[in-house]
Design a protein around this motif. Structure first.
Motif, PDB file in Angstrom:
ATOM      1  N   TYR C 238      14.843  43.704  30.412  1.00 45.29           N
ATOM      2  CA  TYR C 238      13.770  43.994  31.343  1.00 45.29           C
ATOM      3  C   TYR C 238      14.245  45.035  32.343  1.00 45.29           C
ATOM      4  O   TYR C 238      15.354  44.979  32.848  1.00 45.29           O
ATOM      5  CB  TYR C 238      13.351  42.727  32.094  1.00 45.29           C
ATOM      6  CG  TYR C 238      12.455  43.070  33.244  1.00 45.29           C
ATOM      7  CD1 TYR C 238      11.092  43.288  33.029  1.00 45.29           C
ATOM      8  CD2 TYR C 238      12.970  43.233  34.524  1.00 45.29           C
ATOM      9  CE1 TYR C 238      10.266  43.654  34.083  1.00 45.29           C
ATOM     10  CE2 TYR C 238      12.152  43.590  35.576  1.00 45.29           C
ATOM     11  CZ  TYR C 238      10.808  43.805  35.353  1.00 45.29           C
ATOM     12  OH  TYR C 238      10.000  44.183  36.386  1.00 45.29           O
ATOM     13  N   ARG C 240      12.428  47.840  35.589  1.00 46.73           N
ATOM     14  CA  ARG C 240      11.217  48.228  36.299  1.00 46.73           C
ATOM     15  C   ARG C 240      10.352  49.214  35.530  1.00 46.73           C
ATOM     16  O   ARG C 240       9.136  49.150  35.580  1.00 46.73           O
ATOM     17  CB  ARG C 240      11.641  48.871  37.625  1.00 46.73           C
ATOM     18  CG  ARG C 240      10.516  49.465  38.425  1.00 46.73           C
ATOM     19  CD  ARG C 240      11.060  50.013  39.739  1.00 46.73           C
ATOM     20  NE  ARG C 240      10.199  51.006  40.313  1.00 46.73           N
ATOM     21  CZ  ARG C 240       9.160  50.730  41.116  1.00 46.73           C
ATOM     22  NH1 ARG C 240       8.891  49.493  41.418  1.00 46.73           N
ATOM     23  NH2 ARG C 240       8.416  51.708  41.590  1.00 46.73           N
ATOM     24  N   GLU C 242      10.524  49.978  32.109  1.00 46.19           N
ATOM     25  CA  GLU C 242      10.498  49.850  30.658  1.00 46.19           C
ATOM     26  C   GLU C 242       9.815  48.554  30.272  1.00 46.19           C
ATOM     27  O   GLU C 242      10.159  47.503  30.770  1.00 46.19           O
ATOM     28  CB  GLU C 242      11.929  49.865  30.090  1.00 46.19           C
ATOM     29  CG  GLU C 242      12.766  51.062  30.502  1.00 46.19           C
ATOM     30  CD  GLU C 242      12.239  52.407  29.991  1.00 46.19           C
ATOM     31  OE1 GLU C 242      11.392  52.417  29.083  1.00 46.19           O
ATOM     32  OE2 GLU C 242      12.667  53.446  30.516  1.00 46.19           O
ATOM     33  N   GLU C 243       8.866  48.668  29.356  1.00 45.57           N
ATOM     34  CA  GLU C 243       8.132  47.473  28.918  1.00 45.57           C
ATOM     35  C   GLU C 243       8.591  46.968  27.554  1.00 45.57           C
ATOM     36  O   GLU C 243       7.990  46.056  27.002  1.00 45.57           O
ATOM     37  CB  GLU C 243       6.629  47.785  28.856  1.00 45.57           C
ATOM     38  CG  GLU C 243       5.990  48.024  30.209  1.00 45.57           C
ATOM     39  CD  GLU C 243       4.529  48.447  30.067  1.00 45.57           C
ATOM     40  OE1 GLU C 243       3.641  47.576  30.147  1.00 45.57           O
ATOM     41  OE2 GLU C 243       4.293  49.663  29.866  1.00 45.57           O
ATOM     42  N   ARG C 246       8.736  43.349  26.406  1.00 53.18           N
ATOM     43  CA  ARG C 246       7.515  42.569  26.151  1.00 53.18           C
ATOM     44  C   ARG C 246       7.427  42.082  24.720  1.00 53.18           C
ATOM     45  O   ARG C 246       6.637  41.188  24.416  1.00 53.18           O
ATOM     46  CB  ARG C 246       6.273  43.435  26.417  1.00 53.18           C
ATOM     47  CG  ARG C 246       5.985  43.687  27.884  1.00 53.18           C
ATOM     48  CD  ARG C 246       4.768  44.577  28.019  1.00 53.18           C
ATOM     49  NE  ARG C 246       3.549  43.858  27.684  1.00 53.18           N
ATOM     50  CZ  ARG C 246       2.471  43.799  28.456  1.00 53.18           C
ATOM     51  NH1 ARG C 246       2.448  44.432  29.617  1.00 53.18           N
ATOM     52  NH2 ARG C 246       1.415  43.137  28.080  1.00 53.18           N
TER      53      ARG C 246
END
Lengths: 276, 276, 276, 276
Positions: C238, C240, C242-243, C246
């Protein structure tokens, strides 16, 4: 070969900073170190007097023979951490550019490298500890060829290779090679001894300093099967912090591209210098 | 303060590699060095026993007080090259992150920094020579504010600042500060002495090594007029090569943002350790 | 394949910035581009719905199959500059890490890479132009082995390899592979089509934008003879900006190490999207 | 000002890659962007014909006036993320070097920057989107002075400043300034309009391209109180990938050091070019 030393409190296993009882935080572990590298090397001649300027006493220049290379290294962290390329890939590869001068110590021929640039801090300090005179470069790049790239020929007659080294925004050294034919092991200039200077400074009265002329202890030499021979060029650049261009003009002899593996076991002290 | 030493052949003026008669190629010159820096600093407490693990003998931990900072430095190359910020800007600025432990040497209170990361090689070796325990970081960033940027508040109550340090692709340390009020000089924890370890390794019998507990000789302290006080946080991350997270859990006390200038003159030897 | 366009004044040959009449200052030239690369690749499964989130319409996720790799590339600058590895080695090698999702476009199976990180700007813009979704990484490293390094085994059963990608001081992705046996060409998951998104933004009314679903036109596939098969792992982190995390949890299937060469000729537009 | 566009499936909020429904992974957000920067700027003259070579039609060179600067920026990510300097310091600072040419568009005077180098990828793409012609530099450094560093004078008559930009191991541009006196706002050359080129390439028939002459929409200008005036120098270097040295010889007029803040709101299209 790592010397464990007894701190008053405890046995400290660190080879270098960060110094901790476990030794795990050391920026680098003690030798032996194993290396495998790809070299673009150019042999050249310069004025012996200009070369002598860069040799620590009592090394003596020979006939003006010298060498420059740019290289791409894979290495181990220590004998106890052969899995470094897997565990911490940033601790296992680096680039190195260097200029070496053929010389003798008490008539024993060898090479001394007054200029060596690398691109990782742990290689820097490992080099200093062994006796290599190193600085960090901000940028070292060299031609890499790939066996499976379409259209671009792999190593062979006609192939051209180059490499460079830059620091503080200025080019320091460029080398290039145009391959003309296969080479042989005999094309590598034999340097039975590699001399170095273990030098750590004092800045205040009462401090110890280290100033040792050493012979780096090498072994396990493994020369790659493919050696490529050709026309080599070396360019040296003037910059505020680098004196390497003092050895200009130089006369390039020939260049080689090859792979080479070896082990550095440590350094044998030849002479210890003291301040006056 | 630079000790010129007599090589057999010649007086060599180099403080460090590259060692040449002129001294111009040295990666760094000898002290004194002058510094001006912007700090984001957080004071915290940890288990004294955990902190003691990182102190070289005979330094003694006190009450578990410690400090972490990220900083942005401007510095000189040497007393004889005060124009470095102009002549070679890449030799005059760097970032530094560190963790320091409050301790005593023979009851004299001070601070020892077992962990210090910087982003230039010359700062690395200068630090080692003085007695600071340094590694290179691949990435140190900290919040900078600009007096003339529209919409974004400058330093003041409510302003938030942060910084981090990473190496080999892993975050090592993050700190943050939320300013609540103006601070004063009294908010800076006084550390009359800064202790260090001048340590240069031997790797083979017959080599000298250096292992000296030192007190870094400081002066010309100039604290900036604006000091900002607030809520500080420190995060330490586990990674293969860093043991700093061993001091977790930590209890942050408060943080400061301030500017500070000083001079390092060299290091006074307190004790010399030998290998057994 | 480079489209020369007529400026009012003159024919401008630049493919991209810097735009000049000669075209020599362009950060990158037009395709075709030839590539040869070393891959550490891990195939894995994730929740199809989570994967669908990252697919541009009308691409459809299949069974949750996906892939992650870290790679080391050699490439050409353009058809007219096959000597780039020699002339400008910094324009000829880069590292790339990526995550790809198996999907279909009108029932035609392929792969789409929502996440691709590289470490050179010219690779970034070349990718965007072709339709690859790229960011710069600050640090991509992967295990390299060397045929001539003493003590360290070369590729074979038992060998372990890893790679990672970091940006803004945070690890984004790590992959690892423990080789168990030789693999074959059949172990490479076939992705007949590679889909991409040529996307260039508008920020003000009146500007054109580009938003094209494309199929990248590939050819000259050359798979290296040595393919290594083993146990693969992928870690997503995780951060800030980069997704990618998910898509956790993921189930790794197996990993491969291999060499692959190919050519990118350009991109065929499948659909053009407009803003509303 | 961010144009949200309707994807078939969903509203996609991404300004740029990585394109996701949330928009959180975008390498950069849409304007407005706020900036505060420290500049070392040198005004110079060159042959108008040589300068015209670098201007896109229909911009017209004026009297050969031009400008070069090296600068240190603090910026915001977007109007909705003014806390970026705190949340992600690596997304909030960068260095920029540039060369600008005084010119007119339909008799309206302005400046066009054919050469701009930055050291972060998000600044690169943000610039392209606005119409700035940017490349990444590998190394941009400039003199910074610190108010509290001992011995080194702060800004004032006699102070010398410099900066440089390098890419692919070669210096591209150096500038220097020797301050002689305080300057005033009138010493800044007024450039009411800043022209740019929004240019995104096509590489295959059927693709859209973008080729728009724009005027960058600026506001919130805030000039720092301290402006320093002096003797400026600019050096341009030849390299394989850079044509900037084509404008040599140049005649430096004078230089300034100052702080400046402003906002970029987006770009107004002046003309749209098409390929023939």
């Amino acid at each position: 070969m790592l010397l464990t030393f007894v701190h008053r409190r405890t046995v400290v296993n660190s080879y270098f900073h960060f110094i901790t009882p476990s030794g795990k935080s050391s920026i680098v572990q003690g030798p032996p170190y194993h290396y495998g590298a790809d070299f673009i090397t150019v042999y050249f001649k310069s004025d012996p007097e200009k070369l002598q300027y860069f040799l620590p006493d009592p090394l003596k220049v020979t006939d003006g023979s010298a060498v420059a290379y740019v290289s791409d290294f894979v290495c181990t962290v220590s004998e106890n951490a052969l899995d470094a390329p897997y565990e911490d890939p940033a601790q296992a590869t680096y680039h190195e550019a260097a200029v070496g001068i053929k010389c003798t110590y008490k008539r024993i021929p060898g090479v001394y490298y007054p200029f060596m640039w690398v691109d990782r801090d742990w290689s820097l300090v490992r080099g200093w500890s062994l006796g290599y005179s190193k600085k960090l470069a901000d940028d070292i790049h060299m031609t890499r060829l790939h066996r499976y790239i379409p259209k671009v020929p792999y190593y062979g007659p006609g192939t051209k290779l180059s490499g460079y080294c830059a620091r503080h925004g200025s080019r320091i050294l460029s080398i290039s090679l145009e391959i003309t034919r296969k080479g042989t092991a005999k094309d590598l200039v034999s340097t039975p001894s590699v001399y170095g200077l273990r030098y750590f400074p004092a800045n205040t009265e009462g401090q110890k300093m280290v100033n040792e002329l050493v012979e780096i202890q090498k072994g396990n030499a493994q020369l790659g099967e493919e050696i490529w021979y050709g026309k080599g060029e070396v360019k040296l650049y003037y910059s505020r912090n680098e004196e390497v261009a003092r050895i200009d003009p130089i006369e390039p002899l020939y260049g080689l591209a090859y792979q080479f593996g070896f082990t550095n076991y440590g350094s044998k002290v030849l002479e210890q210098f003291a301040k006056s």
